[in-house]
Motif scaffolding. Structure first.
Motif, PDB file in Angstrom:
ATOM      1  N   UNK A 105       0.778  -1.331   0.082  1.00  0.00           N
ATOM      2  CA  UNK A 105       0.010  -0.162   0.237  1.00  0.00           C
ATOM      3  C   UNK A 105       1.058   1.257   0.043  1.00  0.00           C
ATOM      4  N   UNK A 106       2.110   1.224  -0.619  1.00  0.00           N
ATOM      5  CA  UNK A 106       2.765   2.216  -0.579  1.00  0.00           C
ATOM      6  C   UNK A 106       2.731   3.234  -1.792  1.00  0.00           C
ATOM      7  N   UNK A 107       2.616   4.427  -1.320  1.00  0.00           N
ATOM      8  CA  UNK A 107       2.529   5.588  -2.376  1.00  0.00           C
ATOM      9  C   UNK A 107       4.000   5.705  -2.859  1.00  0.00           C
ATOM     10  N   UNK A 108       4.367   5.429  -4.003  1.00  0.00           N
ATOM     11  CA  UNK A 108       5.777   5.368  -4.254  1.00  0.00           C
ATOM     12  C   UNK A 108       6.255   6.783  -5.117  1.00  0.00           C
ATOM     13  N   UNK A 109       5.248   7.361  -5.636  1.00  0.00           N
ATOM     14  CA  UNK A 109       5.671   8.623  -6.028  1.00  0.00           C
ATOM     15  C   UNK A 109       4.373   9.443  -6.515  1.00  0.00           C
ATOM     16  N   UNK A 110       4.391  10.757  -6.431  1.00  0.00           N
ATOM     17  CA  UNK A 110       2.987  11.641  -7.106  1.00  0.00           C
ATOM     18  C   UNK A 110       3.919  12.812  -7.789  1.00  0.00           C
ATOM     19  N   UNK A 111       3.713  12.808  -9.067  1.00  0.00           N
ATOM     20  CA  UNK A 111       4.471  13.927  -9.907  1.00  0.00           C
ATOM     21  C   UNK A 111       3.278  14.592 -10.691  1.00  0.00           C
ATOM     22  N   UNK A 112       2.897  15.595 -10.145  1.00  0.00           N
ATOM     23  CA  UNK A 112       1.840  16.670 -10.852  1.00  0.00           C
ATOM     24  C   UNK A 112       2.330  16.906 -12.136  1.00  0.00           C
ATOM     25  N   UNK A 113       3.555  17.493 -12.222  1.00  0.00           N
ATOM     26  CA  UNK A 113       4.425  17.944 -13.480  1.00  0.00           C
ATOM     27  C   UNK A 113       3.948  16.868 -14.288  1.00  0.00           C
ATOM     28  N   UNK A 114       4.244  15.563 -14.059  1.00  0.00           N
ATOM     29  CA  UNK A 114       4.456  14.427 -15.217  1.00  0.00           C
ATOM     30  C   UNK A 114       2.760  14.200 -15.475  1.00  0.00           C
ATOM     31  N   UNK A 115       1.959  14.541 -14.510  1.00  0.00           N
ATOM     32  CA  UNK A 115       0.393  13.950 -14.553  1.00  0.00           C
ATOM     33  C   UNK A 115       0.582  12.713 -14.302  1.00  0.00           C
ATOM     34  N   UNK A 116       1.276  12.167 -13.304  1.00  0.00           N
ATOM     35  CA  UNK A 116       1.310  10.611 -13.028  1.00  0.00           C
ATOM     36  C   UNK A 116       1.463  10.598 -11.392  1.00  0.00           C
ATOM     37  N   UNK A 117       0.902   9.284 -10.996  1.00  0.00           N
ATOM     38  CA  UNK A 117       1.142   9.109  -9.686  1.00  0.00           C
ATOM     39  C   UNK A 117       1.648   7.546  -9.821  1.00  0.00           C
ATOM     40  N   UNK A 217       1.992  -5.565  -9.124  1.00  0.00           N
ATOM     41  CA  UNK A 217       2.335  -5.133  -7.670  1.00  0.00           C
ATOM     42  C   UNK A 217       2.428  -3.431  -7.569  1.00  0.00           C
ATOM     43  N   UNK A 218       2.498  -2.718  -8.629  1.00  0.00           N
ATOM     44  CA  UNK A 218       2.332  -1.345  -8.589  1.00  0.00           C
ATOM     45  C   UNK A 218       1.983  -0.847 -10.142  1.00  0.00           C
ATOM     46  N   UNK A 219       1.427   0.519 -10.057  1.00  0.00           N
ATOM     47  CA  UNK A 219       1.187   1.000 -11.478  1.00  0.00           C
ATOM     48  C   UNK A 219       1.482   2.425 -11.428  1.00  0.00           C
ATOM     49  N   UNK A 220       1.894   3.150 -12.693  1.00  0.00           N
ATOM     50  CA  UNK A 220       1.919   4.244 -12.943  1.00  0.00           C
ATOM     51  C   UNK A 220       0.668   4.975 -13.390  1.00  0.00           C
ATOM     52  N   UNK A 221      -0.136   5.801 -12.710  1.00  0.00           N
ATOM     53  CA  UNK A 221      -1.583   6.196 -13.234  1.00  0.00           C
ATOM     54  C   UNK A 221      -1.501   7.495 -13.876  1.00  0.00           C
ATOM     55  N   UNK A 222      -2.422   7.799 -14.837  1.00  0.00           N
ATOM     56  CA  UNK A 222      -2.427   9.172 -15.373  1.00  0.00           C
ATOM     57  C   UNK A 222      -3.336  10.113 -14.496  1.00  0.00           C
ATOM     58  N   UNK A 223      -2.934  11.153 -14.300  1.00  0.00           N
ATOM     59  CA  UNK A 223      -3.648  12.279 -13.714  1.00  0.00           C
ATOM     60  C   UNK A 223      -4.427  13.309 -14.828  1.00  0.00           C
ATOM     61  N   UNK A 224      -5.443  14.041 -14.225  1.00  0.00           N
ATOM     62  CA  UNK A 224      -6.059  14.997 -14.888  1.00  0.00           C
ATOM     63  C   UNK A 224      -6.166  16.167 -14.205  1.00  0.00           C
ATOM     64  N   UNK A 225      -6.606  17.328 -14.854  1.00  0.00           N
ATOM     65  CA  UNK A 225      -6.983  18.575 -14.307  1.00  0.00           C
ATOM     66  C   UNK A 225      -8.230  18.346 -13.393  1.00  0.00           C
ATOM     67  N   UNK A 226      -8.155  19.246 -12.282  1.00  0.00           N
ATOM     68  CA  UNK A 226      -9.555  19.141 -11.448  1.00  0.00           C
ATOM     69  C   UNK A 226     -10.714  19.854 -12.088  1.00  0.00           C
ATOM     70  N   UNK A 227     -11.928  19.639 -12.184  1.00  0.00           N
ATOM     71  CA  UNK A 227     -13.136  20.383 -12.891  1.00  0.00           C
ATOM     72  C   UNK A 227     -13.508  21.233 -11.931  1.00  0.00           C
ATOM     73  N   UNK A 228     -13.890  22.323 -12.212  1.00  0.00           N
ATOM     74  CA  UNK A 228     -14.283  23.605 -11.294  1.00  0.00           C
ATOM     75  C   UNK A 228     -15.744  23.765 -11.219  1.00  0.00           C
ATOM     76  N   UNK A 229     -16.372  23.051 -12.000  1.00  0.00           N
ATOM     77  CA  UNK A 229     -17.946  22.997 -11.883  1.00  0.00           C
ATOM     78  C   UNK A 229     -18.589  21.574 -12.572  1.00  0.00           C
ATOM     79  N   UNK A 230     -19.497  21.218 -11.899  1.00  0.00           N
ATOM     80  CA  UNK A 230     -20.245  19.892 -12.281  1.00  0.00           C
ATOM     81  C   UNK A 230     -21.624  20.349 -12.202  1.00  0.00           C
TER      82      UNK A 230
END
Ligand code: FAD
Length: 477
Positions: A105-117, A217-230
């Motif tokens: 359950x380790x968070x190995x890395x969060x890289x907002x500039x790369x848009x990955x975690x 055992x681990x995955x690099x996942x894509x991140x996206x911009x947060x939406x400001x309205x729904x």
């Protein structure tokens, strides 16, 4: 409990091999506590109960690799398990060693500039969304089991969920993987790259493989911009085709802002209103079909403006009969509940044959009409509940026992009845498993419809990676 006997069993494992496996695991690396083991042997609906000679709980990839190597040497079968929310029996062992990823359950890395975690496989989907949110990003995969389903599990089943329309299925959200292969080798493919044209994209093989080609055992996942309205709305239609026509318009006119488009037939909605407390009619009138629509935008007012414009024009043109736009989060949640409680509402009505199908969107309305006729001809009085992520061409086409029929007699007709539904799906160039995979449950049936060349290639890939066939041996082909 459905008879486990329908599932093939693995032979017993010699005590010396179990001792060898335990010897390479650190503290807490396995469990013989019957309560803890039992909880992992029953499928969440209580449909199947399996058994295992040992529950293995690795803490690191290296530790897991050692266990898998021992299993491979001795030809001992393994079943990987994440949150145990799978719906086709693939995570339940019948004699295999059970490997749970719950301690990875380790968070190995969060890289907002790369848009990955980069997250380990035992982190839940809900936690993954929260980790992204903390970093000021959005991880869009979302499904009703997200509090329990794990990253390893959603990748292994290539889960869909409610935001596929905008962001794609899990396959579209993974940029790299780390996997322990059946011989114990570690595939180190945790790339954070969007572009990498250096040969076969090997990670794709493991996505949707249901634990048959290795253990993620681990995955690099894509991140996206947060939406400001729904904005969330419920709309009433005369026909399902009109709902599909509105979807096409919504995609075009909102410039791709539609995140969810969930279809519900009146009968399914009426069961929710009847069987689920604290639910109420979303619209003043009663209509044959409904859709729940969610639009999201980066612009703080964008979503509401787009929704109002879309529904206003559709109303003028008589494409829709009525609509209500949620005025706050509570109302939006109440609308979503009407969709999400469909399975629970169905359950109250008794036995059901469940189908998780997809057909090309252009043929969906025609399919549902033909399907309803075919079911009525097969079993007069059978009650049809059609709902689901129609924006993805996916619908749950479930058949509930007729009111005056005995459940056993109904269940005895399940295979024949499902064949009626699935034969038609095949005729409409669809899939008999749009979301949940094949697991142990649907493999034989899938062989009736799947292209024989595709099955042969899948078998060849499996044989190349796992010649002793130790990974989830009775899942898939
Ligand atoms: P498990 O159930 O533990 O395992 C599922 C499969 O993956 C098994 O074959 C298992 O062997 C394999 N596996 C698990 N972890 C690993 C790993 N680390 N490495 C290799 N193999 C592994 N699905 C959708 O697509 N869309 C939905 O909207 C949706 N909604 C759902 C709602 C509910 C209430 C429930 C109960 C299920 C729903 N599902 C949905 C089913 C979905 O497949 C699972 O919820 C989820 O993807 C499985 O995750 P899990 O961690 O529970 O995996």
């Amino acid at each position: 409990m459905t008879a486990a006997a329908q599932f093939a069993e693995c032979p017993p494992v010699a005590p010396e091999i179990l001792a060898e496996i335990k010897s390479v695991l650190g503290e807490g690396g396995y469990s013989e506590d019957s309560l803890r083991v039992e909880a992992k042997l029953t499928e969440w609906r209580g449909k199947w109960k399996g058994h295992t000679p040992l529950l293995v709980l690795p803490k690191t990839t290296e530790e897991l690799s050692k266990v898998v190597r021992i299993c491979y040497e001795h030809g001992v079968a393994i079943t990987p398990q994440g949150g145990n929310t799978g719906l086709v029996g693939g995570q339940i062992p019948f004699g295999e060693i059970l490997v749970s990823l719950e301690r990875m359950r380790t968070v190995r890395d969060v890289a907002p500039t790369d848009d990955t975690m980069v997250l380990e496989a035992g982190i839940t989907l809900l936690e993954a969304q929260q980790i992204a949110e903390k970093a000021g990003r959005h991880f869009p995969l979302s499904l009703a089991a997200e509090g329990t389903a794990t990253i390893g599990g959603v990748i292994s089943t290539n889960a869909g969920g409610t935001a596929v329309l905008r962001y794609g299925v899990t396959r579209d959200l993974v940029s790299g993987l780390e996997v322990v292969l059946p011989n114990g080798d570690i595939f180190r493919g945790l790339k954070r790259l969007r572009k990498d044209n250096t040969g076969y994209d090997l990670k794709q093989m493991f996505i949707g493989a249901e634990g048959t080609l290795g253990i993620i055992t681990a995955a690099s996942l894509k991140l996206f911009p947060v939406m400001n309205s729904r904005s969330v709305a419920i709309v009433g239609f005369e026909t399902s085709q009109k709902a599909i026509d509105l979807l096409a318009r919504a995609k075009q006119e909102t410039g791709g802002q539609v995140e969810a488009f969930e279809l519900m037939g009146r009968y399914g909605l009426s069961l929710v209103l009847k069987n689920i407390p604290d639910t109420r009619e979303p619209l003043e009138g009663v209509y044959p079909w409904y859709a729940l629509i969610e639009v999201a935008s980066g612009d703080p007012e964008g979503a509401e403006t787009s929704m109002e414009r879309l529904l206003g024009a559709a109303f003028e043109e008589e494409l829709i009969l009525d609509a209500a736009i949620a005025q706050n989060d509570t109302q939006a949640a109440a609308f979503w509940r009407l969709r999400e409680e469909h399975s629970a509402a169905e359950k109250v009505e008794g036995a059901a044959w469940k189908h998780d199908i997809s057909v090309p969107l252009s043929r969906m309305a025609e399919y549902m009409e033909e399907g309803a006729k075919a079911i009525e001809a097969f079993l007069p009085g059978a009650r049809l509940v059609a709902f689901g992520h129609v924006g993805d061409g996916n619908v749950h086409f479930n058949v509930i026992v007729p009111e005056d029929m005995d459940a056993k007699a109904f269940n005895d007709l399940r295979d024949e009845g499902s064949k009626v539904v699935h034969d038609l799906v095949h005729q409409y160039e669809g899939s008999i498993s749009a979301e949940h995979g094949l697991g142990r449950m649907k493999t034989q049936e899938a062989l009736l419809y799947k292209d024989p060349t595709a099955v042969a290639v899948m078998r060849a890939v499996r044989l190349a990676l796992d010649p002793k066939r130790i990974m989830n041996p009775h899942v898939l082909f």
